[in-house]
Design an enzyme around this catalytic site. Structure first.
Site, short mmCIF file in Angstrom:
data_model
loop_
_atom_site.label_atom_id
_atom_site.label_comp_id
_atom_site.label_asym_id
_atom_site.label_seq_id
_atom_site.Cartn_x
_atom_site.Cartn_y
_atom_site.Cartn_z
N LYS A 1 -2.14 -1.56 -3.86
CA LYS A 1 -2.90 -0.41 -3.72
C LYS A 1 -2.15 0.68 -3.75
CE LYS A 1 -6.03 1.87 -0.47
NZ LYS A 1 -6.27 2.13 0.85
N GLU B 1 7.48 -6.74 0.86
CA GLU B 1 6.48 -6.55 1.83
C GLU B 1 5.43 -7.74 1.73
OE1 GLU B 1 5.37 -4.98 4.04
OE2 GLU B 1 6.18 -2.76 3.90
N LYS C 1 0.92 -1.08 -0.06
CA LYS C 1 0.13 0.03 -0.01
C LYS C 1 0.82 1.24 0.10
CE LYS C 1 -3.61 2.19 2.52
NZ LYS C 1 -4.34 2.39 3.76
C1 PBG Z 1 -7.31 3.02 5.63
C2 PBG Z 1 -7.69 2.94 4.16
C3 PBG Z 1 -7.62 3.94 3.05
C4 PBG Z 1 -7.97 3.53 2.16
C5 PBG Z 1 -8.53 2.13 2.39
N1 PBG Z 1 -8.26 1.82 3.50
C6 PBG Z 1 -7.13 5.29 3.32
C7 PBG Z 1 -5.93 5.72 3.47
O1 PBG Z 1 -4.82 4.84 3.47
O2 PBG Z 1 -5.61 6.88 3.39
C8 PBG Z 1 -8.19 4.19 0.51
C9 PBG Z 1 -8.98 3.68 -0.31
C10 PBG Z 1 -9.76 4.56 -1.45
O3 PBG Z 1 -8.94 5.59 -1.73
O4 PBG Z 1 -10.46 4.22 -2.24
N2 PBG Z 1 -8.21 2.79 6.21
#
Ligand code: PBG
Length: 323
Positions: free
Chosen positions: A247, A232, A194
């Site tokens: 992501k 990771e 992520k």
């Molecule tokens: C954290 C989380 C986020 C997203 C999914 N889980 C936000 C972040 O890390 O700031 C982002 C999902 C999206 O942008 O559609 N709970």
């Protein structure tokens, strides 16, 4: 030499279908849902046309519609009534996500229910966990909080927990705690790679987690790094992840491809809020053809090697395609 004519197999719709290499499937799509505890928090998300924060009852109705369309799973995010520095409401057995899990598994036992696991929607400062004296996210205390939260999700009947916090060691800690309580069948979908991305902006509006200067770069990954993503993922696999996630999606398709070539477990990709908002902004201006742009986007994830596509377009896609 007989000339090769590539166009022969492109002549008709039927021939093109015959030689099509990749297919998007509704049952491999996951629709994220925002479930709000208070009525005043329900309603449309301005930067995400077609997406709303739903009440518990509306969440069940929406999930029923998604299930009827053949969507593979829903991914729950909670908008709690109460936020504080300790994210106290995230691990509340009567919290909004815990109640939503119970309602969904009672009403729609066949639907796969995933729950995002992170403290950011529950802290008043908007960070992903508990802060240390320097204001940085305290890794190990946050892992403890996530473990306690995962257990409340498991007791509510969740099928899959999806830790999105990017704390070190959380997958192993969650797996051990779930197993110790007998929840050996609850799966972990790890947000393994992520990135600290600008494309989460609209989500933070949706989740109400946009503090003044939220910087997630000390726990989320640095966008230029690919080999680090493989490390990771390998770590999360070693700690017991059942599936892993990359992501955001569009700007990271090379990471999806590299992961596909290296790992044999299911790979998910998250087509995030900013990617959704970006396309909608162009649709509103008449700059892009709506349906084809969506279909081409989702196809790209499958072609890159993703098994599971988490996308705000899931319902739209399923409504427009026969099963
Ligand atoms: C954290 C989380 C986020 C997203 C999914 N889980 C936000 C972040 O890390 O700031 C982002 C999902 C999206 O942008 O559609 N709970």
């Amino acid at each position: 030499m007989i000339p090769l004519r590539m166009r022969r197999l492109r002549r008709t719709a039927a021939t093109r279908a015959l030689v099509r290499e990749h297919h998007v499937r509704a049952d491999a799509l996951v629709q994220p849902l925002f479930v709000a505890e208070r009525a005043q928090d329900c309603g449309p998300v301005a930067s995400m046309p077609g997406i709303a924060r739903l009440s518990l009852a509306a969440t069940v109705d929406e999930a029923r519609a998604l299930h009827a369309l053949g969507i593979g799973a829903v991914l729950l995010f909670g908008i709690p009534a109460h936020k504080d520095a300790q994210a106290a409401s995230v691990a509340d057995p009567e919290g909004i996500v815990q109640r939503a899990i119970r309602a969904l598994k009672t009403e729609l036992p066949e639907l796969t229910v995933m729950a995002d696991l992170c403290a950011c929607e529950y802290t008043d400062h908007g960070q992903c966990g508990l802060l240390d004296a320097r204001g940085d996210v305290d890794n190990d205390r946050t892992v403890d909080l996530l473990v306690r939260t995962a257990l409340t999700y498991a007791r509510a009947g969740v099928d899959v927990v999806a830790p999105s916090d990017m704390m070190d060691g959380r997958v192993g800690a969650i797996r051990a705690a779930l197993d110790a309580e007998g929840f050996t069948q609850v799966a972990i979908l790890a947000y393994s790679a992520k990135y600290a991305s600008a494309f989460y902006g609209p989500f933070r509006e949706a989740a109400g987690s946009s503090g003044p200067a939220i910087d997630r770069r000390t726990h989320q990954m640095d966008p230029p790094n690919l080999r680090e993503a493989m490390r990771e993922i390998a770590l999360d696999v070693a700690e017991g992840a059942d599936a892993v996630m990359i992501k955001p999606g569009l700007a990271y398709l090379d990471v999806v491809r590299a992961a596909r070539e290296r790992f044999d477990l299911p790979i998910a990709v998250y087509n995030v809020s900013g990617e959704y908002a970006m396309l909608h902004a162009a649709f509103e201006r008449g700059w892009l053809e709506r349906d084809r742009s969506i279909d081409e986007t989702l196809t790209a994830f499958v072609r890159a090697g993703a098994d599971i596509v988490i996308t705000y377009f899931a319902k739209d896609w399923a409504q427009r395609h026969d099963r």
